[in-house]
Design an enzyme around this catalytic site. Structure first.
Site, short mmCIF file in Angstrom:
data_model
loop_
_atom_site.label_atom_id
_atom_site.label_comp_id
_atom_site.label_asym_id
_atom_site.label_seq_id
_atom_site.Cartn_x
_atom_site.Cartn_y
_atom_site.Cartn_z
N SER A 136 0.72 -1.21 -0.02
CA SER A 136 -0.04 -0.08 -0.02
C SER A 136 0.88 1.14 0.27
CB SER A 136 -0.88 -0.04 1.18
OG SER A 136 -0.30 -0.22 2.44
N ASP A 371 -3.25 6.16 11.86
CA ASP A 371 -2.49 5.62 10.99
C ASP A 371 -1.13 6.19 10.73
OD1 ASP A 371 -1.39 4.66 8.83
OD2 ASP A 371 -3.05 4.92 7.47
N HIS A 374 0.94 4.97 6.41
CA HIS A 374 0.73 5.55 5.38
C HIS A 374 0.84 7.34 5.39
CE1 HIS A 374 -1.70 1.89 5.13
NE2 HIS A 374 -0.88 1.53 4.03
#
Length: 394
Positions: A136, A371, A374
């Site tokens: 990702s 998060d 990312h």
């Protein structure tokens, strides 16, 4: 220009020399960026393109991946309305209240990066294909690049085909395709009697999709360390034997060696440019960047500015030593896009709780839900692509 003392030189000669030097200095300074980037022009051949670019100017060199973050009000070059951005990366759309993190530009030591130009990218890549392969974080960079290009040609027709493992965005007017192929481990993972088996010495299932691409950019690393519910496999297979677990760095090395053999054997580097993106750092432990300061925080939540200076006090990812070892033994090593250190400085650039993937209850508990792996878009991956653009064309 060198000047040597001579007994026969007159005072008028000395005055003329120094006046000439003073006149030339501004010209050299104004054209510094162009001069500094000349050294990248000839680094794309079969045997040399993978080396780190050396940018020459006045006998000093520039390291693209060493430097500092400087504020620049002309950034970002696109907005959060870019349609390709996944909700998990779209921090502004999902309530991030600050925007200063968008206003920083990477300044390498002793040089300036060329500003990204979407139209120029398409013209130089006309009729060609770009593919990001990995996890990702590769998807993060892929979406960033599409938005950066689109900002330069806002009216140009495009086509988007979303799939799994392959998604492709096409700029139809220029015949340019920018794809993402999801392969978190690069090597294959298959279902055997209902169990997920990570095949450390097999890559054939994925790799057929990578053939014939003009620019390949690989990444891996994060999924190799996951345990418990986040672990993506039930068994590892190596040499015909199944393992419930093994040293994760050893497993990563085995997988990368399988990948490296495939690249050396199957990729014609006279026509395909190959990149490998270094490990993208996480910011889950504030003690890594809050040296000497008391903190009760347990994540990147609330961070709104990058680290200052050009060093990071936290730990260097162990996976990077494995990557460098394997790449160092390849016949044709990829160009290492070494974004680890410069990204480590950006504790402020993660989605944190401002992700479309989080519920209101999760957003209310940032210590457990933020998060910090990312990156927001627009944001840090735009710099990765500016470096990618520089290495590709300059």
């Amino acid at each position: 220009m060198a000047f040597h003392y001579s007994k026969s030189a007159s005072l008028l000669d000395y005055i003329f020399f120094f006046f000439t030097v003073l006149c030339l200095v501004p010209l050299q300074f104004d054209n510094a960026s162009a001069v500094l980037l000349v050294g990248l022009k000839n680094q794309h051949g079969r045997h040399s393109y993978h080396k780190k670019p050396i940018l020459q100017a006045n006998q000093s060199s520039c390291s693209l991946f060493m430097g500092s973050w400087v504020r620049d009000e002309t950034y970002p070059i696109y907005s959060s309305s870019c349609s390709i951005i996944d909700p998990e990366f779209n921090c502004q759309m999902y309530g991030r209240p600050d925007s200063d993190y968008l206003k920083y530009r990477w300044k390498p030591a002793n040089c300036e990066l060329p500003r990204f130009n979407g139209l120029e990218f398409l013209l130089k890549m006309r009729g060609k294909t770009v593919m990001f392969v990995g996890d990702s974080l590769g998807r993060n960079q892929w979406q960033s690049l599409i938005c950066m290009i689109s900002a330069g040609v806002p009216q140009s027709p495009a086509q988007f085909q979303k799939g799994d493992p392959l998604s492709t965005f096409k700029f139809l007017e220029y015949g340019v395709s920018v794809s993402f192929y999801r392969a978190p481990y690069l090597v294959d993972i298959d279902s055997v009697q209902g169990k997920r088996v990570l095949k450390l010495d097999d890559i054939s299932g994925h790799a057929n999709a990578w053939r014939g691409v003009d620019v390949l950019s690989f990444n891996t690393g994060h999924w190799w360390t996951h345990k418990g519910a986040l672990q993506g496999w039930d068994y590892m297979e190596l040499g015909g034997s199944l393992y419930q677990d093994m040293d994760r760095l050893a497993a990563l090395e085995q997988g990368l060696r399988t990948w490296s053999r495939w690249v050396d054997t199957n990729v014609d580097t006279s026509r395909t440019r190959v990149f490998f993106q270094s490990i993208s750092p996480t910011h889950y432990n504030p003690s890594d960047w809050s040296t000497g300061a008391a903190t009760t925080a347990k994540s990147c939540y609330g961070e709104t500015s990058p680290m200052t200076g050009n060093t990071y006090p936290g730990t260097y990812p162990d996976q990077m030593n494995v990557i460098k070892t394997v790449m160092g033994e390849m016949k044709y090593p990829p160009y290492l896009l070494d974004i680890t250190l410069l990204s480590a400085m950006r504790k402020d650039a993660h989605p944190s709780i401002y992700s479309g993937d989080l519920t209101p209850e999760q957003r209310a508990n940032p210590d457990h839900s933020a998060d910090c792996s990312h990156w927001c878009l627009p944001g840090l991956p735009d710099t990765w692509n500016q470096l990618f653009y520089t290495a590709l064309f300059f």
